[in-house]
Design an enzyme around this catalytic site. Structure first.
Site, PDB file in Angstrom:
ATOM      1  N   LYS A  61     -18.588  21.623  62.195  1.00 58.38           N
ATOM      2  CA  LYS A  61     -19.324  22.535  62.975  1.00 58.38           C
ATOM      3  C   LYS A  61     -20.522  22.133  63.832  1.00 58.38           C
ATOM      4  O   LYS A  61     -21.659  22.937  63.775  1.00 58.38           O
ATOM      5  CB  LYS A  61     -19.690  24.160  62.193  1.00 58.38           C
ATOM      6  N   ASP A  78     -18.624  29.733  51.943  1.00 56.73           N
ATOM      7  CA  ASP A  78     -18.767  31.165  52.393  1.00 56.73           C
ATOM      8  C   ASP A  78     -17.657  31.991  52.105  1.00 56.73           C
ATOM      9  O   ASP A  78     -17.423  33.170  51.666  1.00 56.73           O
ATOM     10  CB  ASP A  78     -19.175  31.149  54.130  1.00 56.73           C
TER      11      ASP A  78
HETATM   12  C1  GLC Z   1     -15.754  24.976  58.317  1.00 58.99           C
HETATM   13  C2  GLC Z   1     -16.170  24.241  56.797  1.00 58.99           C
HETATM   14  C3  GLC Z   1     -15.745  25.604  55.698  1.00 58.99           C
HETATM   15  C4  GLC Z   1     -16.261  26.717  55.976  1.00 58.99           C
HETATM   16  C5  GLC Z   1     -15.562  27.033  57.215  1.00 58.99           C
HETATM   17  C6  GLC Z   1     -16.338  28.731  57.661  1.00 58.99           C
HETATM   18  O1  GLC Z   1     -14.346  24.937  58.040  1.00 58.99           O
HETATM   19  O2  GLC Z   1     -15.680  23.102  56.458  1.00 58.99           O
HETATM   20  O3  GLC Z   1     -16.379  24.744  54.281  1.00 58.99           O
HETATM   21  O4  GLC Z   1     -15.783  27.735  54.985  1.00 58.99           O
HETATM   22  O5  GLC Z   1     -16.048  26.149  58.416  1.00 58.99           O
HETATM   23  O6  GLC Z   1     -17.490  28.923  57.974  1.00 58.99           O
END
Ligand code: GLC
Length: 452
Positions: free
Chosen positions: A155, A191
């Protein structure tokens, strides 16, 4: 010679995934999930199925004051959570400056601790040692509830010196450096885990946590005996949350058969090339950019009556939230679509262009919803529960006008009808979730100590 409309349709048709294709996606994902759970094959799995060591779930009997940190997107939050008969939350939200997101890791952790310090001063608890839950939403190998190594950033984060390190340790080091506060990290969560836990607080059937926001990922409750990658010492625990990290599904090329040239370009231009292939077709970090690339292609092929303004050629100029705005316009109406076009520098906005833009958005967002549905159906078919609630959070799911509806229909098409399901919007799972996990762990420990 095909008409302009036919040529546009031919491009957009690549985004349509029929049920056969989605069943194939589901069976490929299941294969990866099984590899991820197996000690022998985990190293070759793209979907890592990380054990979270979360084995206690809140049951409403938790009490106390907790701190929570929530890092996982472009915003960072620090919260205090007071659990008595009800749950009271206060705190601050900060946007993370670009130089912190891409700078040295210790600067990131100093920034976090600084925000924590400010909050503790505000609530007049700078001298207390409060228990803390840390939501850190990136792929981590967990070793226990309070130790986790970051595998790689996703991200858009690129802080140096954090990959391969224990993130809780880095937080504790920054606390030491500051010398002004003292906290006890009780729980480290993703999360998705936070979302599952907060929804499970209200609905005991909630066994899946899903995020469709900046990123896309899910976790679910697994029988501990099926997780073959656990550290010793958890044999007596019946259930544990597993963080699938399914965003990385397709990183071995198994989804190449359905990726469009736009998906491949987005990957090439990203700071994590070759990684998070599934996520890049779904989440908010990329959705607007896919739409923008399709529009530019239409323009270059001369398929749109009016030439597009230059602004649309800038990477990132079409925000993912525009997709939700545009699709809010009813059939044949374009007020929101027009306001987005104005923002992008269009002077005139004839309905023909508005309709084209709306169709592109619909195709891109529907494909995203269908891919998430295939992944959710994989979990439901695997779990074989008569009834399952799926706790969901994330900006795409929350703000897109039909995402939920499309998902409900498609999950039903792809799931064995014996397994009923419900989608439940989480109330700030990634913020309060970590505190809930911390509170449940504290309560369980208290109960055990009392028995002894
Ligand atoms: C990305 C991260 C993951 C998280 C997701 C949503 O995929 O790698 O850990 O849960 O974003 O935020």
């Amino acid at each position: 010679m095909a008409s302009e409309l036919e040529q546009m349709d031919a491009i957009l048709d690549k985004f349509v995934l029929d049920d056969d294709t989605l069943f194939k996606v589901s069976s490929l994902l299941l294969q990866q999930m099984e590899r991820g759970l197996s000690a022998e094959h985990n190293s070759i799995a793209t979907v890592k199925m990380f054990p979270t060591y979360v084995t206690s779930f809140p049951n409403g009997k938790e009490t106390g004051r907790f701190l929570a940190l929530d890092l996982g997107g472009s915003n960072f939050r620090v919260l205090t959570i007071e659990m008595q008969t009800d749950v009271k939350i206060a705190g601050n939200i900060y946007s993370i400056p670009e130089e912190i997101m891409k700078g040295p890791g210790n600067k990131l952790f100093d920034f976090i601790v600084n925000c924590l310090e400010k909050l503790l001063l505000d609530v007049d608890q700078i001298k207390d040692t409060l228990p803390l839950g840390f939501t850190f939403s990136f792929p981590c190998v967990q070793h226990s509830l309070t130790s986790a190594t970051l595998v790689f950033w996703t991200k858009g984060f690129e802080c140096s010196g954090v990959e391969g390190r224990d993130v809780v340790q880095l937080l504790n080091d920054a606390i030491q450096r500051s010398g002004k506060i003292s906290v006890e990290v009780i729980a480290f969560v993703n999360d998705t885990t936070g979302t599952l836990t907060t929804c499970a607080y209200k609905d005991e059937n909630c066994k899946v946590g899903l995020i469709v926001g900046t990123g896309c990922n899910a976790c679910y409750v697994e029988d501990t005996k099926n997780i073959h990658t656990l550290q010793p010492g958890y044999e007596d625990r019946e259930k544990m949350i597993v963080n699938t990290e399914w965003g990385a599904f397709g990183d071995d090329g198994c989804l190449d058969f359905l990726r469009t040239k736009f998906d491949k370009e987005i990957d090439k231009e990203s700071c994590n090339k070759g990684k998070q292939v599934f996520e890049k077709m779904i989440s908010g970090m990329y959705m607007g950019e896919i739409v923008r690339k399709v529009l530019v292609e239409f323009d270059e092929k001369g398929l749109i009556p009016q030439r597009l303004p230059n602004r649309i050629r800038e990477q990132g100029s079409f925000k993912s939230k525009y997709v939700s705005h545009i699709e809010e316009d009813g059939e044949g109406l374009y007020p929101k679509t027009k306001s987005v076009l104005w923002k992008l520098g269009f002077i005139e906005t004839p309905e023909e262009e508005c309709e084209i833009l709306k169709r592109v958005c619909r195709r891109v967002s529907t494909r995203a919803a269908h891919l998430v549905s295939a992944a959710v159906a994989t979990l439901l078919n695997k779990m074989q529960r008569p009834e399952t609630t799926i706790g969901v959070d994330g900006s795409v799911y929350r703000y897109h006008p039909f995402f939920k509806q499309i998902m409900e229909e498609k999950i039903a098409d792809l799931t064995d009808p014996k397994y009923k399901f419900k989608l439940m919007l989480s109330e700030d799972g990634s913020g309060r979730g970590a505190a809930f996990v911390a509170a449940a762990a504290v309560r369980e420990k208290r109960e055990k100590d009392r028995k002894l």
